[in-house]
Design an enzyme around this catalytic site. Structure first.
Site, PDB file in Angstrom:
ATOM      1  N   ASP A  53       2.738   0.785  11.641  1.00 48.71           N
ATOM      2  CA  ASP A  53       2.146   1.737  10.723  1.00 48.71           C
ATOM      3  C   ASP A  53       2.855   1.662   9.377  1.00 48.71           C
ATOM      4  OD1 ASP A  53       4.301   3.548  10.778  1.00 48.71           O
ATOM      5  OD2 ASP A  53       3.290   4.964  12.070  1.00 48.71           O
ATOM      6  N   ILE A  54       2.206   2.239   8.401  1.00 50.40           N
ATOM      7  CA  ILE A  54       2.681   2.163   7.025  1.00 50.40           C
ATOM      8  C   ILE A  54       3.719   3.261   6.810  1.00 50.40           C
ATOM      9  CG2 ILE A  54       2.006   2.296   4.598  1.00 50.40           C
ATOM     10  CD1 ILE A  54      -0.835   1.363   5.556  1.00 50.40           C
ATOM     11  N   ASN A  61      -0.348   9.358  -0.244  1.00 51.78           N
ATOM     12  CA  ASN A  61      -1.484  10.278  -0.401  1.00 51.78           C
ATOM     13  C   ASN A  61      -1.106  11.499  -1.236  1.00 51.78           C
ATOM     14  OD1 ASN A  61      -3.579   8.946   0.919  1.00 51.78           O
ATOM     15  ND2 ASN A  61      -2.996   9.757   2.910  1.00 51.78           N
ATOM     16  N   HIS A  66      -5.739  10.545  -2.237  1.00 54.39           N
ATOM     17  CA  HIS A  66      -6.307   9.859  -1.073  1.00 54.39           C
ATOM     18  C   HIS A  66      -7.000   8.554  -1.426  1.00 54.39           C
ATOM     19  CE1 HIS A  66      -5.275  12.850   1.940  1.00 54.39           C
ATOM     20  NE2 HIS A  66      -5.477  13.744   0.997  1.00 54.39           N
ATOM     21  N   ASP A  70      -6.364   5.104   0.390  1.00 49.12           N
ATOM     22  CA  ASP A  70      -7.425   4.218   0.874  1.00 49.12           C
ATOM     23  C   ASP A  70      -7.203   2.789   0.388  1.00 49.12           C
ATOM     24  OD1 ASP A  70      -8.606   6.379   2.097  1.00 49.12           O
ATOM     25  OD2 ASP A  70     -10.290   6.521   0.690  1.00 49.12           O
ATOM     26  N   GLU A  99      -2.900   5.514   9.607  1.00 49.26           N
ATOM     27  CA  GLU A  99      -2.252   4.331   9.053  1.00 49.26           C
ATOM     28  C   GLU A  99      -1.659   3.453  10.148  1.00 49.26           C
ATOM     29  OE1 GLU A  99       1.095   7.407   9.093  1.00 49.26           O
ATOM     30  OE2 GLU A  99      -1.062   7.425   8.895  1.00 49.26           O
TER      31      GLU A  99
END
Length: 179
Positions: A53-54, A61, A66, A70, A99
């Site tokens: 995951d990030i 965000n 957001h 994205d 994520e």
């Protein structure tokens, strides 16, 4: 018939692919892990999983909005998908939530899996993502494992890989934990 075929193709696409990142989605992952788990157990075949995951995605965000998040998701997915396909065009990247991403590697032992995990990691570590007047940089944390006899179902396997991802996050992020 042609219209019917197009409708079915669109339904299949939206049922299996993440609209934002254009990689396969959780539903596709869920079917694949069930199938590969059964095949591996029945035929005593190797199965590996890479999960990542990030790091600090919420901060992206919260700081940039957001739409920036994205853009980060799209670029990370695209870069990792390209990197792993360069190793083996049959490898599939799944966005399994927020994520979080997974890579299933049927027939892979830990030695074959390591370069795939490293390719995913390396694809992101120097990535610069232009967004408005900013250049965003993110890292990923990675967990890796192979199926073993203690895995009685796909969830047991998933939990071990997830525990390795969690270990990467707890020990400083931006690292790979293999176990």
């Amino acid at each position: 018939q042609d219209k019917d075929r197009r409708i079915k193709a669109r339904l299949f696409q939206s049922a299996n692919w993440d609209a934002l990142t254009h990689v396969q989605n959780y539903a596709a992952y869920d079917r694949a892990i069930g199938y590969h788990f059964r095949e591996s157990v029945m035929h005593n075949k190797d199965l590996a999983m890479v999960m990542f995951d990030i790091d600090h995605f919420k901060r992206v965000n919260d700081t940039y909005g957001h739409l920036a998040g994205d853009e980060v998701l799209k670029r990370v997915a695209s870069e990792v998908a390209d990197a792993i396909k360069a190793i083996n065009p049959e490898i599939i990247l799944y966005r399994t939530g927020g994520e979080e991403f997974n890579i299933l590697l049927p027939g892979y032992d830990i030695n074959r899996t390591r370069p795939v995990a490293e390719a995913a990691f390396d694809a992101v570590k120097n990535l610069k993502i232009p967004y408005n007047e900013e250049t965003l940089q993110v890292t990923i944390s990675v967990g890796v494992s192979v199926l073993n006899e203690s895995d009685h179902n796909p969830l047991d396997f998933y939990k071990r890989v997830d525990a390795n991802l969690y270990h990467s996050k707890q020990t400083g992020r931006h690292r790979i934990t293999i176990g």
